[in-house]
Design a protein around this motif. Sequence first.
Motif, PDB file in Angstrom:
ATOM      1  N   ASP A   1      -1.265   9.570   5.361  1.00  0.00           N
ATOM      2  CA  ASP A   1      -1.903   8.715   4.368  1.00  0.00           C
ATOM      3  C   ASP A   1      -3.368   8.483   4.743  1.00  0.00           C
ATOM      4  O   ASP A   1      -3.691   8.249   5.908  1.00  0.00           O
ATOM      5  CB  ASP A   1      -1.168   7.377   4.275  1.00  0.00           C
ATOM      6  CG  ASP A   1      -1.387   6.682   2.943  1.00  0.00           C
ATOM      7  OD1 ASP A   1      -2.436   6.904   2.316  1.00  0.00           O
ATOM      8  OD2 ASP A   1      -0.491   5.910   2.537  1.00  0.00           O
ATOM      9  N   GLU A   2      -4.231   8.517   3.745  1.00  0.00           N
ATOM     10  CA  GLU A   2      -5.669   8.337   3.980  1.00  0.00           C
ATOM     11  C   GLU A   2      -6.057   6.876   4.183  1.00  0.00           C
ATOM     12  O   GLU A   2      -7.201   6.600   4.545  1.00  0.00           O
ATOM     13  CB  GLU A   2      -6.467   8.913   2.806  1.00  0.00           C
ATOM     14  CG  GLU A   2      -6.427  10.433   2.719  1.00  0.00           C
ATOM     15  CD  GLU A   2      -7.313  10.986   1.612  1.00  0.00           C
ATOM     16  OE1 GLU A   2      -7.601  12.200   1.646  1.00  0.00           O
ATOM     17  OE2 GLU A   2      -7.715  10.208   0.716  1.00  0.00           O
ATOM     18  N   ILE A   3      -5.135   5.948   3.943  1.00  0.00           N
ATOM     19  CA  ILE A   3      -5.478   4.537   4.113  1.00  0.00           C
ATOM     20  C   ILE A   3      -4.593   3.888   5.182  1.00  0.00           C
ATOM     21  O   ILE A   3      -3.474   4.323   5.435  1.00  0.00           O
ATOM     22  CB  ILE A   3      -5.364   3.738   2.797  1.00  0.00           C
ATOM     23  CG1 ILE A   3      -3.897   3.613   2.347  1.00  0.00           C
ATOM     24  CG2 ILE A   3      -6.221   4.355   1.715  1.00  0.00           C
ATOM     25  CD1 ILE A   3      -3.703   2.639   1.200  1.00  0.00           C
TER      26      ILE A   3
ATOM     27  N   LYS B   1      -6.196   8.413  -0.949  1.00  0.00           N
ATOM     28  CA  LYS B   1      -6.504   6.977  -1.017  1.00  0.00           C
ATOM     29  C   LYS B   1      -6.618   6.496  -2.444  1.00  0.00           C
ATOM     30  O   LYS B   1      -6.532   5.284  -2.712  1.00  0.00           O
ATOM     31  CB  LYS B   1      -7.799   6.685  -0.260  1.00  0.00           C
ATOM     32  CG  LYS B   1      -9.043   7.325  -0.841  1.00  0.00           C
ATOM     33  CD  LYS B   1     -10.257   6.986  -0.003  1.00  0.00           C
ATOM     34  CE  LYS B   1     -11.557   7.529  -0.613  1.00  0.00           C
ATOM     35  NZ  LYS B   1     -11.542   9.003  -0.732  1.00  0.00           N
TER      36      LYS B   1
ATOM     37  N   ASP C   1       0.801  -1.231   0.000  1.00  0.00           N
ATOM     38  CA  ASP C   1       0.000   0.000   0.000  1.00  0.00           C
ATOM     39  C   ASP C   1       0.834   1.282   0.000  1.00  0.00           C
ATOM     40  O   ASP C   1       0.347   2.352   0.376  1.00  0.00           O
ATOM     41  CB  ASP C   1      -0.915   0.001   1.222  1.00  0.00           C
ATOM     42  CG  ASP C   1      -1.911  -1.147   1.197  1.00  0.00           C
ATOM     43  OD1 ASP C   1      -2.487  -1.405   0.121  1.00  0.00           O
ATOM     44  OD2 ASP C   1      -2.099  -1.798   2.242  1.00  0.00           O
TER      45      ASP C   1
END
Length: 209
Positions: free
Chosen positions: A153-155, A76, A59
Amino acid sequence: MKLRVKGIEDNQPIPEKFAFGVYSEEDHMNFGPNRNPELEWSGEPEGTRSFVVMMFDPDVPSEADDVNQEGKTVSKDLPRVDFFHWLLVDVPADVHQIPEGADSDGVIPKGKPTGAGPVGIRGVNNYTQFLAGNPDMAGTYAGHDGPCPPWNDEIIHRYHYEVHALDVDTLGLSGEFDGNDVRAAMEGHVLASARVTGTYTLNPDLRRD
């Protein structure tokens, strides 16, 4: 084939003691204990002649422009790539465990050497590239170095711990080989594999306290 990662349940958060970076309210991130977890595996098929141990994060942002930048977020929707955190090859077939802390115990600026690990041979992880521009940290990072995803980070990142049973004694790799080299060398030689996935984030909006 079964793999147990002591202290990490499948699809659950990774404890901070296994992380390269830990959350800091003041500085976003501080160095963590960076210990490798204990791995134990069993049930490999007949004909297994060696193992590969691998951990990677699928990721990681494909572009680093906004990574860890104040006032920005890593979307994301950004394409993601693999970041290798741990590589051990030519692990003998009679080995079925790596103790906690055997291949990493603390953040070591400029990294750990290639060559013999606690078992097998260490490959080079991607902190080698990530820290190349930092004069205090730049070096060759071999063996295990734990999670440290972007704090903006959005995730939530996933971390795949894997053991692969191979039909060869050695992959013939030496020096500064990386995860892509390992994957290419393993092709056609994997008899069985096992995986445990942990998760980790430094984003305060995503953390579970």
